[in-house]
Design an enzyme around this catalytic site. Structure first.
Site, PDB file in Angstrom:
ATOM      1  N   TYR A 134      -6.984  -3.448  12.309  1.00 31.62           N
ATOM      2  CA  TYR A 134      -7.636  -2.173  11.990  1.00 31.62           C
ATOM      3  C   TYR A 134      -9.174  -2.241  12.480  1.00 31.62           C
ATOM      4  CZ  TYR A 134      -3.490  -0.420   9.478  1.00 31.62           C
ATOM      5  OH  TYR A 134      -2.418   0.171   9.369  1.00 31.62           O
ATOM      6  N   ASP A 191       0.828  -1.231   0.063  1.00 30.29           N
ATOM      7  CA  ASP A 191      -0.171  -0.281   0.048  1.00 30.29           C
ATOM      8  C   ASP A 191       0.947   1.238  -0.068  1.00 30.29           C
ATOM      9  OD1 ASP A 191      -2.470   1.558   0.347  1.00 30.29           O
ATOM     10  OD2 ASP A 191      -2.183   1.688   2.310  1.00 30.29           O
ATOM     11  N   GLU A 207       3.077  -8.306   6.886  1.00 32.17           N
ATOM     12  CA  GLU A 207       1.780  -8.998   6.614  1.00 32.17           C
ATOM     13  C   GLU A 207       1.917  -9.772   5.442  1.00 32.17           C
ATOM     14  OE1 GLU A 207      -1.079  -5.770   6.013  1.00 32.17           O
ATOM     15  OE2 GLU A 207      -0.973  -5.357   8.156  1.00 32.17           O
ATOM     16  N   GLU A 238       0.804  -1.839  14.146  1.00 33.03           N
ATOM     17  CA  GLU A 238      -0.143  -0.797  13.354  1.00 33.03           C
ATOM     18  C   GLU A 238      -1.620  -0.848  13.874  1.00 33.03           C
ATOM     19  OE1 GLU A 238      -0.379  -1.490   9.278  1.00 33.03           O
ATOM     20  OE2 GLU A 238       1.892  -1.772   9.076  1.00 33.03           O
TER      21      GLU A 238
HETATM   22  C1  GCB Z   1      -1.526  -2.198   6.820  1.00 34.51           C
HETATM   23  C2  GCB Z   1       0.007  -2.382   6.036  1.00 34.51           C
HETATM   24  C3  GCB Z   1       0.306  -0.872   5.427  1.00 34.51           C
HETATM   25  C4  GCB Z   1      -1.205  -0.342   5.008  1.00 34.51           C
HETATM   26  C5  GCB Z   1      -2.229  -0.228   6.166  1.00 34.51           C
HETATM   27  C6  GCB Z   1      -3.475   0.579   5.528  1.00 34.51           C
HETATM   28  O1  GCB Z   1      -1.669  -3.288   7.234  1.00 34.51           O
HETATM   29  O2  GCB Z   1       0.832  -2.979   6.754  1.00 34.51           O
HETATM   30  O3  GCB Z   1       1.209  -1.043   4.377  1.00 34.51           O
HETATM   31  O4  GCB Z   1      -0.790   0.907   4.460  1.00 34.51           O
HETATM   32  O5  GCB Z   1      -2.446  -1.327   6.559  1.00 34.51           O
HETATM   33  O6  GCB Z   1      -3.679   1.602   5.694  1.00 34.51           O
HETATM   34  O7  GCB Z   1      -4.227   0.002   5.031  1.00 34.51           O
END
Ligand code: GCB
Length: 652
Positions: free
Chosen positions: A504, A207, A451, A540
């Site tokens: 997330y 990403d 990931e 994260e």
């Molecule tokens: C993740 C990734 C990261 C992305 C992020 C997102 O899990 O490791 O590279 O930018 O999520 O914002 O989706």
């Protein structure tokens, strides 16, 4: 693993390095000036041409490296360091996939071309992704991988005739395949009712935008023909004595003497040694402490190495000075220890990313970022998702910002990316990365990937091999990779020292429902911990936020939602950090560019700062939290209580 093991790692590490476990030829010391070494940066404007031919091979067919680029066709001015993508007005260049050509003349000091006792080296800090280099039309180097330096000894070429300059040509290809790091695929669209003939796109599973070009400094430097090729330092602490184990590799002579000298920050010699390996003892050593953990963080000694060698031309001397921080790192079932004291990572994930220059190195941006990190009270970051410029690591050493150093192993999701070809390349990348960054006290852990599809069958063997190799290269540091797989299905986590988990909640799942975060996060932590009894970092978490969007009650994309989501995470983090959670790293420090997609409004907006480094509301929330955490660390886990003075300078 208890504290003592840090010492064991350090000793075994020195032994293994002695056995030559690393397979790479030669060292990759940062090019520093010294009494025996000069450097000449080649940053500035280069000539540039993208090869838009159908097969992208016209440059090779017409041998553009044989003559100055201006003779084989039109060229553009291209700044170095910079990505080439965003500096122009031609949309085709922004998304170009294939070979681009860079060229410039370098003026050479007379001594470099006439003194046969001088070795002239061309060093490319980063060329993304595959690079071929010619000097005066002669092939001198090839390198795969966009985030690590490579070199070519060009002495013979520049000393072979009456030269005052040389022409450097670098062809760079940004095409990614399932076996590159990061991986990617080229997809040919063959439906001629929809796409023109030969139409293709590059797809990736990561990403961030696949910026390309000469991203870091290109330079020439000199050494004598007998020279200090590599230095490896590991450190330990015995009572209050600092132990500095060193090992030095010399090239260009079999008959030499080495003298080493360790100086403190005042320039006083605190220890001396001779020979290619040994241990220096520093009574009452100043330890290298992370930012906000000690009143004098990031103490750096200087290791001065002097080589005197016999060569065909007589005796020569080479001098190299390496900054050294004395510290230990260890991991227990529930703690991450620095200098034997529990360390809690409160920091960020970053990207090398900015307007116009893309991933090009930029001092003002770098200094701004470090000022923001320290304003924030961040004590750590992860180099998501590739090794950053060496100057970044040097500032981390200097300011006490702790680093989880990550390889470009991001987006490993296809079965093909677990092949032996991929694994072999990944092992080599770890060798290059450890070789480059092994001496930075700020680097406390290696992350081999982000990931990956670690639930796929070949992942077990892949990560077992990769992690074992990394530990063999550097037994002094723990190793991890960052997972987002299910705890029951993950085949790589059995081999890591610290579990790094991304999640997330209420963003990619149950979006809009912040009320489920606490339950889901607590379940996440407990599941991992019960299964593995290893410390965990929330590597994260975050929410997409368009600066200036305000909604109360909070709605997704508003600044209020980002703050609210973070606060929910913090409730659980505050419970679990008293047990086994050893860190939290926000995604992301700043907004950054990605591929175009309906989910990415001109890039990823999960930054707590905008891409221009202005704070969103969440930055103030985190600032308050991080300084509070720092004060707690200071009070309850005080590394050296007696040396901490009152509440200053840590009080928020
Ligand atoms: C993740 C990734 C990261 C992305 C992020 C997102 O899990 O490791 O590279 O930018 O999520 O914002 O989706």
């Amino acid at each position: 693993m208890l504290r003592g093991l840090a010492g064991t790692w350090a000793v075994v590490g020195a032994l293994l390095w002695g056995c030559g476990l690393a397979l790479l030829q030669g060292g990759m010391l940062y090019p520093r000036e010294s009494r025996s070494r000069e450097r000449k940066e080649l940053d500035g404007l280069w000539r540039f041409r993208a090869d838009f031919s159908q097969n992208r091979r016209q440059g090779f067919e017409q041998q553009w490296y044989r003559t100055p680029l201006r003779e084989s066709g039109p060229s553009l001015d291209m700044p170095v360091p910079s990505s080439f993508n965003d500096v122009g007005q031609d949309g085709r260049l922004r998304s170009f996939v294939g070979w681009v050509w860079y060229e410039r003349e370098a003026t050479l000091p007379q001594r470099w071309t006439e003194d046969l006792g001088t070795r002239v080296v061309l060093r490319i800090g980063s060329a993304h992704y595959y690079a071929i280099v010619w000097v005066n039309g002669v092939h001198v180097a090839e390198h795969e991988g966009g985030h690590l330096p490579f070199e070519a000894d060009i002495s013979r070429l520049v000393q072979s005739g009456p030269l005052s300059s040389c022409r450097i040509t670098i062809a760079i290809n940004n095409t990614l395949s399932p076996n590159t790091l990061p991986p990617g695929t080229i997809l040919y669209k063959t439906d001629t009712s929809k796409y023109p003939k030969g139409y293709f796109v590059q797809n990736t599973n990561f990403d961030f935008f696949n910026y390309a070009g000469l991203h870091r400094t290109v330079l020439l430097y000199t050494t004598p023909t007998a020279y200090i090729d590599d230095i490896t330092v590991t450190t330990d602490v015995d009572q209050d004595t600092g132990l500095v184990n060193y090992q030095i590799v010399v090239q260009g002579s079999e008959h030499f003497q080495l003298e080493v000298c360790l100086l403190d920050e005042e320039g006083t010699v605190v220890a001396k040694g001779t020979g290619g390996r040994g241990q220096l003892q520093v009574p009452s050593a100043h330890l290298w402490w992370p930012y906000l953990m000690h009143e004098h963080p990031a103490y750096l000694y200087s290791l001065e190495v002097k080589l005197t060698a016999q060569t065909a031309a007589g005796f020569v001397s080479d001098f190299y000075t390496l900054p050294v921080g004395i510290r230990t790192v260890a991991v227990t079932q529930s703690q991450f220890l620095i200098n034997g004291k529990p360390f809690y990572f409160h920091g960020v994930n970053k990207h090398e990313d900015a307007d116009i220059r893309g991933k090009g190195f930029d001092w003002p941006l770098l200094v701004k970022d470090f000022n923001l990190l320290r304003w924030l009270g961040a004590n750590a970051f992860r180099t998501s998702h590739y090794p950053y410029a060496e100057e970044v690591m040097q500032l981390c050493d200097r300011y006490g910002i702790v680093v989880i150093d990550e390889s470009p192993g991001v987006g490993i999701v296809l079965a093909q990316s677990y092949s032996n070809v991929s694994l072999q390349h990944h092992l080599e990348v770890m060798e290059e990365m450890v070789r480059r960054d092994k001496n930075h006290p700020s680097v406390v852990m290696w992350s081999v990937a982000n990931e990956p599809a670690s639930f796929l069958k070949p992942a077990g063997y892949y990560f077992k091999t990769l992690i074992a190799h990394t530990k063999a290269l550097d037994p002094s540091r723990p190793v991890t990779f960052v997972t987002n797989s299910n705890y029951e299905a993950d085949l790589g986590v059995p081999y890591v020292d610290v579990i790094c988990v991304n999640s997330y909640y209420s963003w990619y799942h149950d979006y809009g429902h912040m009320e489920v975060i606490q339950l889901q996060l607590a379940t996440q932590f407990e599941s991992w911990y019960k299964t593995y009894q290893k410390p965990i970092i929330q590597s994260e978490y975050g929410a997409e936020t368009i600066t200036g969007f305000h909604e109360d009650p909070p709605l997704m994309f508003s600044e209020e939602y980002q703050k609210g989501l973070l606060e929910q995470y913090h409730v659980v983090l505050d419970q679990k950090r008293r047990e086994y959670v050893v860190g939290e790293l926000i995604w992301n420090f700043a907004d950054f560019m990605t591929d175009q997609s309906p989910q990415r409004p001109i890039g990823n907006r999960k930054g707590i700062f905008t891409r221009q480094r202005q704070p969103k509301s969440a930055a103030f929330l985190l600032r308050e939290r991080y300084w509070k955490l720092a004060n707690e660390t200071k009070c309850h886990r005080s590394a050296v209580k007696s040396q901490c003075v009152g509440n200053s300078p840590f009080t928020f």
